[in-house]
Design an enzyme around this catalytic site. Structure first.
Site, mmCIF file in Angstrom:
data_model
loop_
_atom_site.group_PDB
_atom_site.id
_atom_site.type_symbol
_atom_site.label_atom_id
_atom_site.label_comp_id
_atom_site.label_asym_id
_atom_site.label_seq_id
_atom_site.Cartn_x
_atom_site.Cartn_y
_atom_site.Cartn_z
ATOM 1 N N ARG A 118 -65.862 2.230 -128.270
ATOM 2 C CA ARG A 118 -67.009 1.959 -127.379
ATOM 3 C C ARG A 118 -67.020 0.551 -126.812
ATOM 4 N NH1 ARG A 118 -69.630 4.974 -131.478
ATOM 5 N NH2 ARG A 118 -69.703 7.145 -130.849
ATOM 6 N N LYS A 140 -64.084 -4.010 -112.410
ATOM 7 C CA LYS A 140 -63.880 -2.592 -112.071
ATOM 8 C C LYS A 140 -62.623 -2.133 -112.789
ATOM 9 C CE LYS A 140 -66.065 -1.925 -107.593
ATOM 10 N NZ LYS A 140 -65.839 -1.589 -106.175
ATOM 11 N N GLU A 182 -55.415 -8.013 -99.233
ATOM 12 C CA GLU A 182 -56.729 -8.285 -99.845
ATOM 13 C C GLU A 182 -57.163 -9.726 -99.565
ATOM 14 O OE1 GLU A 182 -58.455 -5.820 -100.976
ATOM 15 O OE2 GLU A 182 -57.242 -4.416 -102.157
ATOM 16 N N LYS A 224 -64.695 -13.660 -104.294
ATOM 17 C CA LYS A 224 -64.977 -12.461 -105.087
ATOM 18 C C LYS A 224 -65.991 -12.757 -106.188
ATOM 19 C CE LYS A 224 -63.582 -8.299 -107.086
ATOM 20 N NZ LYS A 224 -62.597 -7.258 -107.213
ATOM 21 N N GLU A 234 -72.319 -3.021 -107.684
ATOM 22 C CA GLU A 234 -72.168 -2.502 -106.322
ATOM 23 C C GLU A 234 -73.358 -1.680 -105.831
ATOM 24 O OE1 GLU A 234 -68.109 -1.568 -105.253
ATOM 25 O OE2 GLU A 234 -68.837 -0.037 -103.872
ATOM 26 N N ARG A 238 -71.561 -5.976 -102.797
ATOM 27 C CA ARG A 238 -70.200 -5.787 -103.336
ATOM 28 C C ARG A 238 -69.411 -4.749 -102.552
ATOM 29 N NH1 ARG A 238 -67.888 -5.732 -109.550
ATOM 30 N NH2 ARG A 238 -65.731 -5.406 -108.914
ATOM 31 N N ASN A 242 -64.932 -3.558 -99.968
ATOM 32 C CA ASN A 242 -64.145 -2.349 -99.703
ATOM 33 C C ASN A 242 -63.819 -2.160 -98.230
ATOM 34 O OD1 ASN A 242 -63.743 -1.325 -102.316
ATOM 35 N ND2 ASN A 242 -65.877 -0.672 -102.377
ATOM 36 N N HIS A 245 -61.056 0.173 -97.198
ATOM 37 C CA HIS A 245 -60.647 0.947 -98.375
ATOM 38 C C HIS A 245 -60.957 2.443 -98.239
ATOM 39 C CE1 HIS A 245 -59.987 -2.974 -100.054
ATOM 40 N NE2 HIS A 245 -59.717 -2.525 -101.243
ATOM 41 N N HIS A 249 -57.953 4.461 -98.981
ATOM 42 C CA HIS A 249 -57.864 5.379 -100.124
ATOM 43 C C HIS A 249 -57.482 6.775 -99.640
ATOM 44 C CE1 HIS A 249 -60.590 2.807 -103.002
ATOM 45 N NE2 HIS A 249 -59.348 2.396 -102.963
ATOM 46 N N HIS A 262 -51.129 0.144 -102.434
ATOM 47 C CA HIS A 262 -52.568 0.014 -102.194
ATOM 48 C C HIS A 262 -52.847 -0.994 -101.060
ATOM 49 C CE1 HIS A 262 -56.851 -0.226 -102.977
ATOM 50 N NE2 HIS A 262 -56.747 -1.542 -103.092
HETATM 51 P P1 NAD Z 1 -49.095 -2.612 -109.359
HETATM 52 O O1 NAD Z 1 -49.897 -2.897 -110.540
HETATM 53 O O2 NAD Z 1 -48.494 -1.264 -109.222
HETATM 54 O O3 NAD Z 1 -47.939 -3.702 -109.258
HETATM 55 C C1 NAD Z 1 -47.018 -3.633 -108.204
HETATM 56 C C2 NAD Z 1 -45.561 -3.624 -108.702
HETATM 57 O O4 NAD Z 1 -45.185 -4.957 -109.039
HETATM 58 C C3 NAD Z 1 -45.328 -2.793 -109.946
HETATM 59 O O5 NAD Z 1 -44.067 -2.185 -109.860
HETATM 60 C C4 NAD Z 1 -45.338 -3.843 -111.052
HETATM 61 O O6 NAD Z 1 -44.632 -3.441 -112.205
HETATM 62 C C5 NAD Z 1 -44.643 -4.979 -110.368
HETATM 63 N N1 NAD Z 1 -44.921 -6.314 -110.877
HETATM 64 C C6 NAD Z 1 -46.098 -6.788 -111.324
HETATM 65 N N2 NAD Z 1 -46.019 -8.106 -111.535
HETATM 66 C C7 NAD Z 1 -44.754 -8.468 -111.242
HETATM 67 C C8 NAD Z 1 -44.065 -9.701 -111.244
HETATM 68 N N3 NAD Z 1 -44.679 -10.840 -111.528
HETATM 69 N N4 NAD Z 1 -42.757 -9.714 -110.919
HETATM 70 C C9 NAD Z 1 -42.123 -8.556 -110.557
HETATM 71 N N5 NAD Z 1 -42.740 -7.369 -110.486
HETATM 72 C C10 NAD Z 1 -44.047 -7.327 -110.831
HETATM 73 O O7 NAD Z 1 -49.930 -2.861 -108.011
HETATM 74 P P2 NAD Z 1 -51.002 -3.958 -107.576
HETATM 75 O O8 NAD Z 1 -50.833 -4.094 -106.127
HETATM 76 O O9 NAD Z 1 -50.964 -5.147 -108.437
HETATM 77 O O10 NAD Z 1 -52.396 -3.236 -107.874
HETATM 78 C C11 NAD Z 1 -52.765 -2.069 -107.205
HETATM 79 C C12 NAD Z 1 -53.794 -1.349 -108.047
HETATM 80 O O11 NAD Z 1 -54.930 -2.172 -108.192
HETATM 81 C C13 NAD Z 1 -54.252 -0.053 -107.438
HETATM 82 O O12 NAD Z 1 -54.294 0.936 -108.431
HETATM 83 C C14 NAD Z 1 -55.658 -0.363 -106.948
HETATM 84 O O13 NAD Z 1 -56.488 0.754 -106.943
HETATM 85 C C15 NAD Z 1 -56.090 -1.378 -107.953
HETATM 86 N N6 NAD Z 1 -57.148 -2.271 -107.472
HETATM 87 C C16 NAD Z 1 -58.220 -2.454 -108.272
HETATM 88 C C17 NAD Z 1 -59.219 -3.314 -107.895
HETATM 89 C C18 NAD Z 1 -60.359 -3.586 -108.826
HETATM 90 O O14 NAD Z 1 -61.337 -4.223 -108.403
HETATM 91 N N7 NAD Z 1 -60.280 -3.173 -110.071
HETATM 92 C C19 NAD Z 1 -59.117 -4.012 -106.683
HETATM 93 C C20 NAD Z 1 -58.003 -3.807 -105.884
HETATM 94 C C21 NAD Z 1 -57.014 -2.936 -106.298
HETATM 95 N N1 GLY Z 2 -62.019 -4.369 -105.055
HETATM 96 C C1 GLY Z 2 -63.379 -4.143 -104.762
HETATM 97 C C2 GLY Z 2 -64.325 -4.577 -105.822
HETATM 98 O O1 GLY Z 2 -63.931 -5.142 -106.814
HETATM 99 O O2 GLY Z 2 -65.496 -4.361 -105.690
#
Ligand code: NAD
Ligand code: GLY
Length: 367
Positions: A118, A140, A182, A224, A234, A238, A242, A245, A249, A262
């Site tokens: 939890r 998030k 972003e 942010k 949100e 907030r 997006n 997005h 998405h 993404h």
């Molecule tokens: P990812 O986590 O898939 O990383 C991209 C690639 O880079 C992967 O292959 C990873 O293994 C590799 N990698 C990571 N760090 C590295 C490094 N230092 N050197 C070499 N390779 C490396 O993608 P991302 O773009 O980081 O994140 C996208 C995800 O984040 C999506 O799922 C999206 O929905 C989510 N997201 C969440 C929020 C939130 O607020 N929580 C906001 C934006 C995006």
């Molecule tokens: N990436 C959008 C949020 O964190 O609200």
């Protein structure tokens, strides 16, 4: 090192930004209450940075959980592997989960931390530009569902975010560009002077200039942190984070998770939001084109997938998290540097946006 603060009362936490932070034990230990630590990473990032983090955690009882890499693995089966690791090593409620990787790892490890017994402590150690400027901040967490992106998850804040800018030296160029989507977003939604700064510095950012990267990351995280501090769950402002997005998405879900990154989907989706804002008369065609040019210079796609029909977009957009009472809401630009969330979407303008000739728009730019 720069330190920013996300102000959320008793759930406030610092964001540390700087080079070579991964090897600094004190940055971790001051946020770890118990003896046990579980580092969650993936097959790509672990060979690069796991040893450094483990060394920084000398003295703690460390378990590692290494997941398969990719957006396609951001689901229940992979999440279960984290719980398997935690339970097999008998992690107690006092454990701390450390997410070492990009946004996929951060979102999944954070969700696992929110659910395990939890809720246990967790620390974000983002290693992609996208995760450093966006996903690691704000709490998030979650996973994808085949019918919709990030549809299962929780708001769950980390205890700290540790951004080591040196990790970007190993990031593939395509991933760096995805992160820039972003970064550009913050300029568009709330900081027009930042857009001007980005226009002057986008080439330096793509060449991994550390000073430029640190400035871009700090400015993005500050934007942010401010928005999250004002609206953690949100219910208002907030949602402006997006921008692009809802269209983006739809692209990610339709094309299959991981086919478009993404950030790439967000870039093309933001161009659609710019086009719709332009059609509403809120920004000029020259301002829309300014945004398109910056995305192109950042190495990002600006034309939505040609195989996607308006119907495809509408089907996927109907399960967006901003849908309220069955009514679609979109983030659009009232002007450059000012976003609004609106459900007042004239149908003919939305339809025209979905079928607009983005290729011609880009060709016109090159004239
Ligand atoms: P990812 O986590 O898939 O990383 C991209 C690639 O880079 C992967 O292959 C990873 O293994 C590799 N990698 C990571 N760090 C590295 C490094 N230092 N050197 C070499 N390779 C490396 O993608 P991302 O773009 O980081 O994140 C996208 C995800 O984040 C999506 O799922 C999206 O929905 C989510 N997201 C969440 C929020 C939130 O607020 N929580 C906001 C934006 C995006
Ligand atoms: N990436 C959008 C949020 O964190 O609200």
């Amino acid at each position: 090192m720069q330190t920013l603060q996300v102000e959320l009362g008793e759930r406030s936490y610092p964001i540390y930004i700087g080079a070579n932070l991964l090897v600094q034990p004190a940055l971790f230990s001051r946020h770890i209450a118990g003896k046990q630590v579980a580092i969650v990473s993936n097959e790509t990032v672990a060979p690069l940075y796991l040893e450094s983090v483990k060394q920084a955690l000398a003295g703690f009882d460390v378990t590692t959980v290494i997941l398969p890499d990719g957006e396609a693995f951001k689901g229940w089966e992979t999440l279960q592997l984290i719980f398997d690791g935690l339970l097999t090593a008998r992690h107690e409620r006092s454990t701390t989960v450390i997410a070492l990787g990009g946004g996929v790892i951060g979102d999944m490890a954070g969700f696992a931390a929110a659910c395990y017994q939890r809720g246990v402590d967790f620390i974000q150690v983002p290693t992609t530009l996208l995760s450093q400027v966006d996903s690691s901040v704000g709490g998030k967490t979650g996973i994808n569902h085949p019918l919709g992106k990030n549809m299962v998850g929780a708001f769950y804040q980390p205890n700290a975010v540790l951004i080591d800018t040196s990790t970007l030296n190993t990031l593939p160029a395509r991933e760096l560009s995805a992160g820039l989507a972003e970064v550009i977003k913050y300029g568009l939604i709330c900081d027009e002077p930042f857009l001007t700064w980005l226009e002057a510095n986008v080439d330096a950012l793509r060449k991994l200039d550390q000073a430029a990267l640190t400035e871009a990351i700090a400015r993005s995280c500050a934007a942010k942190a401010k928005v999250v501090g004002a609206d953690e769950r949100e219910s208002g402002v907030r949602a402006t984070l997006n921008l692009g997005h809802t269209f983006g998405h739809a692209i990610e879900t339709h094309m299959g998770y991981g086919v478009w990154l993404h950030g790439e989907a967000v870039a093309a989706g933001t161009v659609m939001a710019l086009e719709m804002s332009c059609r509403l008369g809120w920004i000029t065609a020259a301002e829309r084109d300014r945004g398109i040019r910056l995305f192109i210079r950042a190495g990002l796609p600006v034309i939505p997938p040609e195989e996607m029909t308006a119907e495809d977009f509408l089907t996927h957009m109907a399960v967006d998290k901003k849908v309220l009472g069955g009514r679609l809401r979109l983030v659009l630009l009232r002007q450059m540097g000012e976003a609004v969330v609106t459900g007042d979407l004239p149908r003919e303008i939305l339809d025209a946006t979905l079928v607009a000739d983005y290729r011609a728009m880009v060709e016109h730019l090159e004239d």
